[in-house]
Design a protein around this motif. Structure first.
Motif, PDB file in Angstrom:
ATOM      1  N   LYS A  81      45.716  37.346  47.021  1.00  0.00           N
ATOM      2  CA  LYS A  81      45.691  38.116  48.322  1.00  0.00           C
ATOM      3  C   LYS A  81      44.088  38.244  49.010  1.00  0.00           C
ATOM      4  O   LYS A  81      43.922  38.788  49.597  1.00  0.00           O
ATOM      5  CB  LYS A  81      45.372  39.555  47.246  1.00  0.00           C
ATOM      6  CG  LYS A  81      47.197  39.997  46.267  1.00  0.00           C
ATOM      7  CD  LYS A  81      47.382  41.000  46.087  1.00  0.00           C
ATOM      8  CE  LYS A  81      48.157  41.170  45.210  1.00  0.00           C
ATOM      9  NZ  LYS A  81      48.501  43.206  45.553  1.00  0.00           N
ATOM     10  N   LEU A  82      42.906  37.408  48.525  1.00  0.00           N
ATOM     11  CA  LEU A  82      41.991  37.079  49.137  1.00  0.00           C
ATOM     12  C   LEU A  82      42.105  36.565  50.624  1.00  0.00           C
ATOM     13  O   LEU A  82      42.732  35.923  50.321  1.00  0.00           O
ATOM     14  CB  LEU A  82      41.139  35.973  48.584  1.00  0.00           C
ATOM     15  CG  LEU A  82      39.728  35.865  48.988  1.00  0.00           C
ATOM     16  CD1 LEU A  82      38.905  36.995  48.706  1.00  0.00           C
ATOM     17  CD2 LEU A  82      38.643  34.648  47.956  1.00  0.00           C
ATOM     18  N   LEU A 101      43.516  33.284  52.656  1.00  0.00           N
ATOM     19  CA  LEU A 101      42.270  33.175  53.413  1.00  0.00           C
ATOM     20  C   LEU A 101      41.657  32.717  55.121  1.00  0.00           C
ATOM     21  O   LEU A 101      42.007  31.422  54.972  1.00  0.00           O
ATOM     22  CB  LEU A 101      41.258  32.817  51.975  1.00  0.00           C
ATOM     23  CG  LEU A 101      39.936  32.301  51.987  1.00  0.00           C
ATOM     24  CD1 LEU A 101      39.105  33.932  52.522  1.00  0.00           C
ATOM     25  CD2 LEU A 101      38.916  31.452  51.243  1.00  0.00           C
ATOM     26  N   LYS A 102      41.112  33.373  55.132  1.00  0.00           N
ATOM     27  CA  LYS A 102      41.450  32.682  56.799  1.00  0.00           C
ATOM     28  C   LYS A 102      40.037  32.222  56.949  1.00  0.00           C
ATOM     29  O   LYS A 102      39.193  32.204  58.165  1.00  0.00           O
ATOM     30  CB  LYS A 102      41.820  33.671  58.067  1.00  0.00           C
ATOM     31  CG  LYS A 102      43.355  34.043  57.503  1.00  0.00           C
ATOM     32  CD  LYS A 102      44.694  34.857  58.358  1.00  0.00           C
ATOM     33  CE  LYS A 102      45.884  35.338  57.989  1.00  0.00           C
ATOM     34  NZ  LYS A 102      45.776  35.945  57.469  1.00  0.00           N
ATOM     35  N   THR A 141      40.285  41.234  47.183  1.00  0.00           N
ATOM     36  CA  THR A 141      41.282  41.344  48.988  1.00  0.00           C
ATOM     37  C   THR A 141      40.176  40.503  49.747  1.00  0.00           C
ATOM     38  O   THR A 141      40.240  39.925  51.015  1.00  0.00           O
ATOM     39  CB  THR A 141      42.119  42.238  49.366  1.00  0.00           C
ATOM     40  OG1 THR A 141      40.801  43.440  49.096  1.00  0.00           O
ATOM     41  CG2 THR A 141      42.644  42.816  48.899  1.00  0.00           C
ATOM     42  N   GLN A 142      38.863  40.569  48.838  1.00  0.00           N
ATOM     43  CA  GLN A 142      37.699  40.449  50.001  1.00  0.00           C
ATOM     44  C   GLN A 142      36.279  40.001  49.177  1.00  0.00           C
ATOM     45  O   GLN A 142      36.550  40.391  47.976  1.00  0.00           O
ATOM     46  CB  GLN A 142      37.411  41.873  51.052  1.00  0.00           C
ATOM     47  CG  GLN A 142      36.642  43.239  50.488  1.00  0.00           C
ATOM     48  CD  GLN A 142      35.646  42.921  50.677  1.00  0.00           C
ATOM     49  OE1 GLN A 142      34.463  41.796  51.434  1.00  0.00           O
ATOM     50  NE2 GLN A 142      34.571  43.599  49.713  1.00  0.00           N
ATOM     51  N   SER A 163      44.282  28.112  59.622  1.00  0.00           N
ATOM     52  CA  SER A 163      43.582  28.650  59.732  1.00  0.00           C
ATOM     53  C   SER A 163      41.847  28.539  59.166  1.00  0.00           C
ATOM     54  O   SER A 163      41.058  28.910  60.159  1.00  0.00           O
ATOM     55  CB  SER A 163      43.407  30.068  59.553  1.00  0.00           C
ATOM     56  OG  SER A 163      44.381  31.127  59.162  1.00  0.00           O
ATOM     57  N   ILE A 164      42.053  28.488  57.620  1.00  0.00           N
ATOM     58  CA  ILE A 164      40.402  28.367  57.105  1.00  0.00           C
ATOM     59  C   ILE A 164      39.823  26.857  57.674  1.00  0.00           C
ATOM     60  O   ILE A 164      38.848  26.897  57.602  1.00  0.00           O
ATOM     61  CB  ILE A 164      40.679  28.510  55.904  1.00  0.00           C
ATOM     62  CG1 ILE A 164      38.720  28.775  55.742  1.00  0.00           C
ATOM     63  CG2 ILE A 164      41.023  26.754  55.585  1.00  0.00           C
ATOM     64  CD1 ILE A 164      39.394  28.786  53.732  1.00  0.00           C
TER      65      ILE A 164
END
Length: 393
Positions: free
Chosen positions: A94-95, A122-123, A69-70, A142-143
Motif C-alpha cells: 500500500k506504500l 510506490l511512485k 501508505t507513506q 513510474s518510479i
C-alpha cells in the motif's frame, strides 16, 4: 508480551518477524535502543518509528508492512538517517509516497544501496545523493522517473516492471556514473532506448535476461566489457542483423548470448568471431533442451533451432578461430560432424548429445592436438562403430 521484552540498551542488531500487532512496542516507538546498527522488521503495523534518529543505524530492512501508505517526517525524525548505508523495502503493497523532507539538513547522507521489491503502488522517492546500488523489482514503472537525479548510481538492476513496454526518454540518460545495468524478467519490454544508452559512457556491463518480448537492441551501447543476453523459455524474439551481431560481439571482452537460428542467419559468419571460445549449437527451442544443459558451462554464444552446421564456418578461414568448447545438442538430422571442426586447433572440449542420426565422427579429429575431452551421448548410430577393438571408429 513484546512490550515487556525490552532489550538491553546496548543492543546492536534487532530482528522482528511476523509481528502482526497494529503498533510497535513502546521501547521501539521511543527508540530506547540508541545503539542499534542493524534492524530487520516484518510486521503489520500502520506507523513507522522515527528510525532516522538512530545515529548508528547502518542497515534497515522493512518487510510486509501492508498498512503503511507513506513515508516522510515520521520516518525521518530529526536525524535523517546520518549513518544508514543499506535500505530494503519489500512487500509494502500500500506504500504510495516516499517523500522529501526539509526538516533535517541532509537525508541519507551515506546511503549506498537501496532495494525496492513488491511495492506496486510506490511512485516516488526522495533524492539520494550518494546512492551507488539500486534494485527495483515488481514495482510501478513510474518510479523509474525518479532515477534521473541519481547521478552517483553505479549499479542498477530493474525487473518485473510489466506495466511498461518501453523505457521512456529521460529516465536513464543522466546516470553518467552507471557501470553495470541488469534488466531481468521484464516480459513486456520491447526495446531499449538507443539514444539514451549512448549517454552511458561509463557502462561496462549489460545483462538482459528473461525479457521475452524484447525485439530490438541498440547497435551502439557505449564501451561495454561484458554483454549477457539470456532467455531460457522458447526462442529469443530479437532479430539481429548478422553483421551487426558480429560487430557487437567483437567489441566486448566477455559475452553470453542466446539467439535463434530461424531468425538470425549466421552462415559463413562464425569464423569472424575472433574471440569466441564457447559455442553451443542446439537443434530445438532453448526450453526443450535446457534440462540437458544443466551440467554445461554457460557458452558465450548459444544458437537454438540450428540444424545446418556445415555452412556456419568457412573452413579456409576457420584456422584463426579461438574456439575452445563446442556443444552440439539435439540436432535430429545431423549424420556427420562438420568438416570445419578439424580447423579448430584450440578446441579442448567437444560434446555431442542427442543426435540420433549421427553416423560418423571424422577421422580428422585426431589432428585436434589440444582436444582433452570428447563426449558423445545419446547417438545410437555410433554405438557399434565405437565398440572397443571391433568398431570401425
Amino acid at each position: 508480551m513484546l512490550d515487556d521484552l525490552c532489550p538491553n540498551m546496548s543492543l546492536k542488531k534487532l530482528r522482528i518477524e511476523k509481528y502482526w500487532s497494529r503498533q510497535f512496542p513502546t521501547w521501539l516507538i521511543e527508540l530506547q535502543l540508541p545503539n542499534l546498527v542493524e534492524v530487520n522488521i516484518s510486521c503489520g503495523c500502520k506507523h513507522i518509528p522515527p528510525f532516522g534518529n538512530l545515529q548508528f543505524l547502518k542497515n534497515l530492512s522493512l518487510q510486509s508492512m501492508g498498512g503503511i501508505t507513506q513515508m516522510g517526517a515520521e520516518f525521518y525524525g530529526y536525524g535523517g538517517f546520518p549513518s544508514l548505508q543499506k535500505l530494503i523495502l519489500e512487500r509494502m503493497h500500500k506504500l504510495e509516497e516516499w517523500s522529501e523532507y526539509h526538516g533535517v539538513d541532509e537525508l541519507f547522507p551515506k546511503l549506498q544501496s537501496l532495494k525496492i521489491f513488491c511495492c506496486p503502488n510506490l511512485k516516488s522517492m526522495p533524492r539520494l545523493p550518494t546512492i551507488q546500488h539500486l534494485e527495483i523489482s515488481q514495482c510501478n514503472g513510474s518510479i523509474l522517473s525518479c532515477m534521473g537525479t541519481l547521478t552517483s548510481l553505479s549499479v542498477l538492476r530493474v525487473g518485473n516492471l510489466n506495466d511498461m513496454a518501453f523505457l521512456p526518454n529521460g529516465y536513464i540518460r543522466n546516470l553518467t556514473s552507471l557501470t553495470k545495468l541488469k534488466i531481468t524478467q521484464w516480459t513486456q519490454l520491447q526495446s531499449l532506448p538507443g539514444n539514451e544508452m549512448q549517454h552511458l559512457e561509463m557502462l561496462r556491463s549489460l545483462t538482459i535476461e528473461w525479457c521475452n518480448n524484447l525485439a530490438s537492441f541498440p547497435s551502439e551501447v557505449g564501451h561495454l566489457n561484458s554483454l549477457c543476453f539470456i532467455r531460457l523459455l522458447g526462442c529469443p524474439s530479437i532479430i539481429w542483423q548478422p553483421e551487426e551481431l558480429i560487430q557487437i560481439l567483437n567489441s566486448v571482452h566477455q559475452f553470453q548470448i542466446q539467439i535463434c537460428g530461424n531468425k538470425v542467419n549466421l552462415r559463413g559468419q562464425l569464423q569472424h568471431l575472433h574471440t569466441l571460445k564457447g559455442l553451443s549449437l542446439i537443434g530445438a527451442h532453448v526450453s526443450s533442451i535446457y534440462k540437458y544443459n544443466k551440467g554445461y558451462e554457460n557458452p558465450e554464444l548459444s544458437i537454438c533451432c540450428c540444424d545446418e552446421l556445415q555452412s556456419l564456418m568457412t573452413a579456409e578461414v576457420a584456422n584463426s578461430a579461438q574456439l575452445e568448447k563446442l556443444y552440439i545438442d539435439g540436432i535430429s538430422n545431423l549424420t556427420t560432424l562438420p568438416d570445419w571442426l578439424q580447423h579448430l586447433k584450440s578446441l579442448r572440449l567437444l560434446t555431442t548429445r542427442n543426435c540420433p542420426r549421427l553416423e560418423r565422427v571424422p577421422m580428422d579429429l585426431k589432428n585436434l592436438h589440444m582436444l582433452e575431452d570428447l563426449r558423445i551421448v545419446g547417438c545410437p548410430q555410433l554405438e557399434s562403430r565405437c565398440e572397443t577393438q571391433t568398431g570401425k571408429d
